[in-house]
Enzyme design. Structure first.
Site, PDB file in Angstrom:
ATOM      1  N   THR A  55      35.163  49.589  44.190  1.00 31.62           N
ATOM      2  CA  THR A  55      36.114  48.492  44.001  1.00 31.62           C
ATOM      3  C   THR A  55      37.508  49.097  44.056  1.00 31.62           C
ATOM      4  O   THR A  55      37.699  50.253  43.679  1.00 31.62           O
ATOM      5  CB  THR A  55      35.931  47.818  42.630  1.00 31.62           C
ATOM      6  OG1 THR A  55      36.101  48.818  41.626  1.00 31.62           O
ATOM      7  CG2 THR A  55      34.559  47.201  42.489  1.00 31.62           C
TER       8      THR A  55
ATOM      9  N   GLU B 188      31.447  43.973  45.246  1.00 32.86           N
ATOM     10  CA  GLU B 188      30.096  43.941  44.669  1.00 32.86           C
ATOM     11  C   GLU B 188      29.176  42.952  45.383  1.00 32.86           C
ATOM     12  O   GLU B 188      27.989  42.878  45.078  1.00 32.86           O
ATOM     13  CB  GLU B 188      30.164  43.540  43.179  1.00 32.86           C
ATOM     14  CG  GLU B 188      30.872  44.551  42.283  1.00 32.86           C
ATOM     15  CD  GLU B 188      32.375  44.310  42.183  1.00 32.86           C
ATOM     16  OE1 GLU B 188      32.955  43.735  43.124  1.00 32.86           O
ATOM     17  OE2 GLU B 188      32.966  44.696  41.161  1.00 32.86           O
TER      18      GLU B 188
ATOM     19  N   LYS C 259      46.652  31.655  28.921  1.00 27.85           N
ATOM     20  CA  LYS C 259      46.066  30.826  27.872  1.00 27.85           C
ATOM     21  C   LYS C 259      47.192  30.302  27.000  1.00 27.85           C
ATOM     22  O   LYS C 259      47.772  31.031  26.206  1.00 27.85           O
ATOM     23  CB  LYS C 259      45.063  31.633  27.057  1.00 27.85           C
ATOM     24  CG  LYS C 259      44.180  30.743  26.231  1.00 27.85           C
ATOM     25  CD  LYS C 259      42.846  31.398  25.949  1.00 27.85           C
ATOM     26  CE  LYS C 259      41.860  30.337  25.474  1.00 27.85           C
ATOM     27  NZ  LYS C 259      40.847  30.867  24.610  1.00 27.85           N
TER      28      LYS C 259
ATOM     29  N   TRP D 245      43.607  26.715  29.239  1.00 32.25           N
ATOM     30  CA  TRP D 245      43.805  27.623  30.366  1.00 32.25           C
ATOM     31  C   TRP D 245      44.725  27.022  31.416  1.00 32.25           C
ATOM     32  O   TRP D 245      44.607  25.853  31.776  1.00 32.25           O
ATOM     33  CB  TRP D 245      42.449  27.935  31.022  1.00 32.25           C
ATOM     34  CG  TRP D 245      41.659  28.956  30.285  1.00 32.25           C
ATOM     35  CD1 TRP D 245      42.101  29.770  29.276  1.00 32.25           C
ATOM     36  CD2 TRP D 245      40.278  29.279  30.489  1.00 32.25           C
ATOM     37  NE1 TRP D 245      41.084  30.588  28.856  1.00 32.25           N
ATOM     38  CE2 TRP D 245      39.957  30.306  29.570  1.00 32.25           C
ATOM     39  CE3 TRP D 245      39.299  28.821  31.363  1.00 32.25           C
ATOM     40  CZ2 TRP D 245      38.680  30.878  29.507  1.00 32.25           C
ATOM     41  CZ3 TRP D 245      38.035  29.376  31.299  1.00 32.25           C
ATOM     42  CH2 TRP D 245      37.728  30.394  30.379  1.00 32.25           C
TER      43      TRP D 245
HETATM   44  P1  ADP Z   1      39.368  44.372  43.475  1.00 36.79           P
HETATM   45  O1  ADP Z   1      38.571  43.647  42.411  1.00 36.79           O
HETATM   46  O2  ADP Z   1      39.616  45.769  43.077  1.00 36.79           O
HETATM   47  O3  ADP Z   1      40.583  43.622  43.939  1.00 36.79           O
HETATM   48  P2  ADP Z   1      37.791  43.347  45.636  1.00 36.79           P
HETATM   49  O4  ADP Z   1      38.464  43.489  46.933  1.00 36.79           O
HETATM   50  O5  ADP Z   1      36.340  43.480  45.570  1.00 36.79           O
HETATM   51  O6  ADP Z   1      38.410  44.447  44.711  1.00 36.79           O
HETATM   52  O7  ADP Z   1      38.271  41.972  45.028  1.00 36.79           O
HETATM   53  C1  ADP Z   1      37.444  40.890  44.753  1.00 36.79           C
HETATM   54  C2  ADP Z   1      38.259  39.852  44.059  1.00 36.79           C
HETATM   55  O8  ADP Z   1      39.290  39.361  44.916  1.00 36.79           O
HETATM   56  C3  ADP Z   1      37.500  38.614  43.647  1.00 36.79           C
HETATM   57  O9  ADP Z   1      36.816  38.816  42.440  1.00 36.79           O
HETATM   58  C4  ADP Z   1      38.612  37.591  43.535  1.00 36.79           C
HETATM   59  O10 ADP Z   1      39.289  37.689  42.290  1.00 36.79           O
HETATM   60  C5  ADP Z   1      39.565  37.998  44.613  1.00 36.79           C
HETATM   61  N1  ADP Z   1      39.339  37.179  45.823  1.00 36.79           N
HETATM   62  C6  ADP Z   1      38.658  37.511  46.927  1.00 36.79           C
HETATM   63  N2  ADP Z   1      38.696  36.523  47.839  1.00 36.79           N
HETATM   64  C7  ADP Z   1      39.422  35.519  47.287  1.00 36.79           C
HETATM   65  C8  ADP Z   1      39.800  34.216  47.719  1.00 36.79           C
HETATM   66  N3  ADP Z   1      39.488  33.735  48.909  1.00 36.79           N
HETATM   67  N4  ADP Z   1      40.524  33.467  46.848  1.00 36.79           N
HETATM   68  C9  ADP Z   1      40.874  33.932  45.629  1.00 36.79           C
HETATM   69  N5  ADP Z   1      40.551  35.148  45.177  1.00 36.79           N
HETATM   70  C10 ADP Z   1      39.831  35.942  45.987  1.00 36.79           C
END
Ligand code: ADP
Length: 540
Positions: free
Chosen positions: A181, A328, A437, A442
């Site tokens: 990640t 993930e 919050k 929220w």
């Molecule tokens: P990191 O968590 O380190 O940023 P990732 O690239 O795996 O690594 O990120 C996944 C996260 O990115 C998701 O859990 C979400 O919060 C955000 N995300 C991914 N795609 C979208 C989307 N289309 N809209 C909003 N948030 C998104």
């Protein structure tokens, strides 16, 4: 019961076989570091991927499950590693070249990487961290002299024949690739992808209504191959036989637009910040670029603002498909490709839906949990999204302390707070850590950001929570104005007022030159919180 179907292994070698046997004449095109173009075909690519696999085993002594790290831009040799390494039974581990040397040391060590394949143009970065890791061999890719102590990539390939790779079936449940990640929310953690996960993810991605990638497409993934399994494109494209175009190190809007035009790209994919840059260039020079070949721009990684989706479509005839996913989850989770239900709505309503995250892909299930348990799919109740499916991680690599990211019944807790509509349409409201919050309720920072980015003067907007004596937390907006534009906090609040409850409106608006970004181009809200949350609350 007897008489069942064959126990055919869903694995990366099967993806490679299909690409080689059926689509040998299809092209793979790369922009090299000197801006020249390299072109070859699947018929050239496949034997090289196999040579790499054979050489890693026979020359460098690797075996099943051994990790081979890459530190590379998007290019054909990286594709050879993506497909070749797992074809040989080993595991490709893509390293993020935008990370700090200390993070790279941690990640490569934690993964137990034995070999590093790195671009010569990235050698200074390579030298800054390899000393602290356990690499047994460094392999240098690209033009120019071989760095001292490294093996030349082309020499490694020349040391083996494709036929040196023994004929055997690789178990679909063994590891094929891994990716950490990007660390937006803490220490990087390794997700490991099985052959089966990659194979089924590729099939599902290619489906109509998901990412709809076919043999007729020319795909340019802007998303770096070191981010979230390159959204699966190297595998999906090879499986369907699409022409693949790699931008190399050139990710600026001008270079990308030139590549789209020259190669007649039909599908491209990246995070919103990339598309904001491209939109700026197209708006500034509307007649300079021919983007008529593009039929779909896939946007994910962060929320795609509705204003951006509308701007591309109305001003430039370019269609955005919004997708949600995580490292993930291989990464594809959901796609907002309007179903017949949304197509029956007004144009305005359709845009609203396209800015949501859509419905889950097949074999990928969703539910959301609030403080009182699972929340109803009513489009209003917020809860943390939990997912399960063929390509969802069941644990992190060697991180038993993170076992609480999975529920007792085995669903993965995404950390994203969502609402789900009765027909399964997901809308991400926030990352749990980013939610504001206020007075026990929220507030979705994503919703406020999207609305702010719909204001004509606003280039980028991030909303964070700041501590508040009375309300516990209040939203603060950090805004970058477009070049030459001007606005005020009051004007922006007025812009938001018709769409939100009064108590959602940010009390403070800070105008900045730039919003700090993570290694993959997302807003770095931790940095914003450090910068602004401690300051005394003043009304701007
Ligand atoms: P990191 O968590 O380190 O940023 P990732 O690239 O795996 O690594 O990120 C996944 C996260 O990115 C998701 O859990 C979400 O919060 C955000 N995300 C991914 N795609 C979208 C989307 N289309 N809209 C909003 N948030 C998104």
């Amino acid at each position: 019961m007897d008489g069942l179907n064959m126990d055919y292994q869903l694995n990366v070698p099967a993806i490679l076989r299909r690409g080689e046997q059926l689509f040998g004449d299809k092209e793979i095109v790369t922009r090299l570091p000197d801006r020249a173009w390299h072109r070859y075909t699947y018929a050239d690519f496949a034997p090289r991927a196999k040579r790499l696999a054979a050489a890693l085993r026979n020359e460098l002594g690797l075996g099943d499950g051994d990790r081979v790290a890459t530190l590379c831009w998007n290019h054909f040799q990286h594709l050879e590693a993506y497909i070749g390494v797992p074809t040989g039974g080993m595991v490709t581990h893509t390293l993020n070249l935008r990370l700090h040397a200390d993070d790279l040391t941690y990640i490569a060590t934690h993964a137990g990487d034995r070999v590093l394949i790195a671009d010569k143009v990235l050698w200074p970065l390579c030298e800054s961290f390899v000393g602290g890791c356990g690499f047994e061999h460094l392999v240098a890719v690209g033009e120019g002299p071989t760095p001292e102590g490294a093996i030349e990539y082309e020499d490694l390939l020349a040391s083996a024949e494709p036929t040196d790779l023994p004929e055997r079936e690789i178990d679909e449940r063994s590891a094929a690739a891994m990716c950490f990640t990007s660390g937006t929310t803490g220490l990087p953690k390794g997700a490991v992808y099985s052959h089966r996960a990659i194979a089924v993810h590729s099939l599902a991605s290619a489906m109509a209504g998901v990412l709809s990638v076919t043999e007729k497409d020319t795909v340019l993934p802007v998303v770096p191959m070191f981010h979230a399994n390159a959204w699966g494109f190297p595998f999906t494209c090879t499986l369907v036989g699409a022409k693949q175009v790699f931008p190399g190190p050139f990710l600026d809007p001008e270079s990308l637009l030139e590549a789209f035009e020259q190669e007649r790209v039909t599908v491209t994919a990246g995070v919103p910040t990339i598309w904001m840059g491209i939109l700026g260039e197209l708006d500034a020079n509307p007649d300079k670029h021919d983007v008529s070949s593009i039929r779909c721009m896939i946007v994910g990684g962060s929320a795609a603002p509705q204003a951006m989706i509308e701007a591309f479509e109305k001003r430039h005839g370019l269609r955005i498909t919004h997708a949600w996913g995580m490292t993930e989850t291989c990464p594809l989770g959901s796609v907002s490709d309007p179903t017949s239900r949304e197509l029956a709505l007004s144009e305005e309503e359709q845009y609203r839906y396209r800015a949501k995250q859509g419905i889950p892909a097949p074999f990928f299930e969703i539910r959301a949990r609030g403080a009182e348990g699972l929340v109803p799919w009513d489009g209003g109740s917020m809860g943390e999204l939990e997912v399960r499916g063929v390509w969802v991680s069941s644990a992190y690599h060697d991180a038993p302390e993170s076992a609480d990211r999975w529920t007792d019944d085995g669903w993965f807790k995404t950390g994203d707070v969502v609402t789900i509509e009765p027909h399964g349409y997901i809308e991400i409201q926030d990352r749990a850590k980013d939610l504001v919050k206020s007075g026990g309720e929220w507030i979705s920072s994503v919703a406020l950001e999207n609305a702010l980015m719909g204001h004509p003067a606003v280039a980028e907007a991030a909303v964070i929570a700041v501590p508040d004596a009375k309300w516990q937390e209040r939203p603060l907006a950090v805004v970058v104005l477009k070049p030459g534009a001007s606005s005020t906090a009051d004007e922006l609040r007025e812009h938001l007022a018709p769409h939100f409850a009064k108590w959602w409106l940010p009390d403070r608006v800070e105008f900045v030159e730039e919003i700090p970004k993570t290694a993959v181009g997302k807003f770095r809200k931790t940095a914003l919180r450090e910068q602004f949350a401690a300051q005394p609350a003043e009304t701007v």
